[in-house]
Motif scaffolding. Structure first.
Motif, short mmCIF file in Angstrom:
data_model
loop_
_atom_site.label_atom_id
_atom_site.label_comp_id
_atom_site.label_asym_id
_atom_site.label_seq_id
_atom_site.Cartn_x
_atom_site.Cartn_y
_atom_site.Cartn_z
N ALA A 190 14.32 25.01 17.75
CA ALA A 190 13.62 26.23 18.15
C ALA A 190 13.55 27.28 17.05
CB ALA A 190 14.28 26.82 19.40
N THR A 191 14.63 27.47 16.28
CA THR A 191 14.64 28.53 15.28
C THR A 191 14.13 28.07 13.92
OG1 THR A 191 16.93 28.02 14.71
CG2 THR A 191 16.57 29.68 16.42
N GLY A 192 13.62 26.85 13.84
CA GLY A 192 13.18 26.32 12.55
C GLY A 192 11.68 26.38 12.35
N GLU A 193 11.04 27.44 12.80
CA GLU A 193 9.58 27.50 12.78
C GLU A 193 9.00 27.49 11.36
OE1 GLU A 193 8.45 29.86 16.84
OE2 GLU A 193 9.56 30.91 15.29
N THR A 194 9.65 28.20 10.44
CA THR A 194 9.16 28.17 9.06
C THR A 194 9.12 26.74 8.54
OG1 THR A 194 9.98 30.39 8.58
CG2 THR A 194 9.61 28.93 6.70
N ALA A 195 10.23 26.02 8.72
CA ALA A 195 10.30 24.64 8.26
C ALA A 195 9.28 23.76 8.97
CB ALA A 195 11.72 24.09 8.49
N GLN A 196 9.11 23.96 10.25
CA GLN A 196 8.15 23.14 11.00
C GLN A 196 6.73 23.34 10.50
OE1 GLN A 196 8.89 24.05 15.17
NE2 GLN A 196 11.09 23.91 14.79
N LEU A 197 6.39 24.59 10.17
CA LEU A 197 5.05 24.84 9.62
C LEU A 197 4.88 24.15 8.27
CD1 LEU A 197 4.75 28.64 10.51
CD2 LEU A 197 3.47 26.76 11.55
N ARG A 198 5.94 24.14 7.47
CA ARG A 198 5.85 23.48 6.16
C ARG A 198 5.77 21.96 6.32
NH1 ARG A 198 9.64 27.86 2.73
NH2 ARG A 198 8.21 29.56 3.26
N THR A 199 6.41 21.44 7.34
CA THR A 199 6.29 20.00 7.60
C THR A 199 4.86 19.65 8.02
OG1 THR A 199 8.62 19.82 8.24
CG2 THR A 199 7.15 18.08 8.98
N ILE A 200 4.24 20.52 8.80
CA ILE A 200 2.84 20.29 9.19
C ILE A 200 1.96 20.24 7.94
CG2 ILE A 200 0.84 21.34 10.33
CD1 ILE A 200 2.82 22.43 12.44
N GLY A 201 2.14 21.19 7.03
CA GLY A 201 1.34 21.19 5.80
C GLY A 201 1.58 19.96 4.96
N TYR A 202 2.82 19.52 4.88
CA TYR A 202 3.18 18.29 4.16
C TYR A 202 2.44 17.10 4.76
CZ TYR A 202 6.33 14.28 3.23
OH TYR A 202 6.86 13.04 2.92
#
Length: 337
Positions: A190-202
């Motif tokens: 839940a608190t990893g939104e920055t990382a999740q967005l970067r994974t989407i871009g990857y």
């Protein structure tokens, strides 16, 4: 010896004290000719307004707070410097605090008796609090949110486009001809939104080229720290087929990864190319120097401060402004030698 007063300036400029006050404080329209004449006398006499008295009259403290998760993360230290510079231009002092990314510390800022009430406004980079908690907070201190926690346009919010940043970083590696591009820093919670967005871009960068993502090449980390970057790189090097490039979700992870590669006798970038995010100063002087995605930290700071002061002064054009600040790729030795 006491400095010049409004009365001294008014006498020298042959105007009323109220006119001088209006010029100093910007309270009311003053003609260009009169403003120029008064300002010339202000400069001649070296007049400096009494900020404490002004703030007391306006019911202000003259202070804003910047609250970030971790002060020892260089990105936040560099951002803080830019925020202080931007606030100083408006005669504001910045107080700095950290939450350690702890939910209770963040929620404590929202209570009726919170220490946030000591300040005219708050620049907050949250990791855990929700939009609902912000809407229902006990104090009404103006807030501008920083970072990539998702609030769906409900509040003033300044950030970069993390999906686009990650897409650009991964595309850079793929365009160099790398075929097994790993990712270090995913946080699928839940608190990893920055990382999740970067994974989407990857993933999008791979999809754009019709390439599959190998799941074992996506390594999560609890935080964006050097040690965790090194540990993740060790894990990747232990694979039967290690990666030939790594996109790290911030520069600290990348520097840790480079250290692990060097320790293992793997050449950067000859064997493995490495990209980070944040453009911290340390990356310019690492060996090799670090290719990175550079957010415009000065623009983030100035936009956030200007937005917060508009909210404090009641001049904001809307109750919520979602501002996306530009980023750029800076190519250095860790990908091109």
């Amino acid at each position: 010896m006491a400095g010049p007063t409004l009365r001294d300036v008014a006498r020298r400029a042959n105007v009323s004290i109220r006119t001088v006050s209006n010029v100093v404080n910007g309270y009311a329209p003053v003609s260009d000719e009169l403003r120029t004449r008064v300002q010339a006398v202000l400069d001649e006499l070296g007049y400096r307004p009494n900020l404490i008295a002004r703030n007391l009259r306006q019911g202000r403290t003259g202070m804003i707070a910047l609250v970030v998760p971790e002060l020892d993360v260089p990105y936040f230290a560099e951002l803080a410097r830019e925020v202080i510079t931007a606030a100083r231009a408006h005669d504001y002092v910045v107080m700095i605090d950290q939450t350690d990314g702890d939910a209770e510390h963040e929620r404590a800022l929202l209570g009726r008796d919170s220490r946030a009430a000591m300040f005219d406004g708050l620049l907050l980079s949250p990791l855990t609090i929700t939009a609902k908690e912000l809407r229902e907070r006990g104090n009404r201190v103006p807030i501008v949110l920083l970072g990539e926690h998702i609030f769906n346009g409900s509040f003033h919010h300044v950030a970069i486009d993390n999906v686009a940043a990650a897409f650009d970083a991964t595309s850079h590696l793929l365009d160099l001809g790398r075929t097994r591009v790993a990712a270090i820093g995913d946080q699928p919670y839940a608190t990893g939104e920055t990382a999740q967005l970067r994974t989407i871009g990857y993933r999008q960068a791979h999809a754009r080229r019709g390439l599959p993502v190998v799941d074992e090449l996506v390594v999560p980390t609890a935080r964006f720290h050097r040690r965790l970057g090194a540990e993740a790189m060790d894990r990747l090097l232990a694979l039967p087929e290690p990666p030939d490039a790594v996109f790290c979700y911030n520069d600290l992870l990348a520097l840790g990864a480079i250290r692990a590669l060097t320790r293992a006798g793997v050449r950067v970038p000859d064997d493995v190319a490495v990209v980070g995010v944040d453009d911290i100063e340390e990356g310019q002087y690492s060996t090799p120097s670090l290719t990175t995605v550079a957010p415009d930290k000065a623009a983030i700071a100035h936009t956030a401060v200007d937005t917060l002061l508009s909210a404090i002064n009641g001049t904001a054009t809307s109750s919520a402004a979602e501002v996306v600040v530009p980023h750029r790729m800076i190519v250095r030795e860790s990908t091109t030698g």
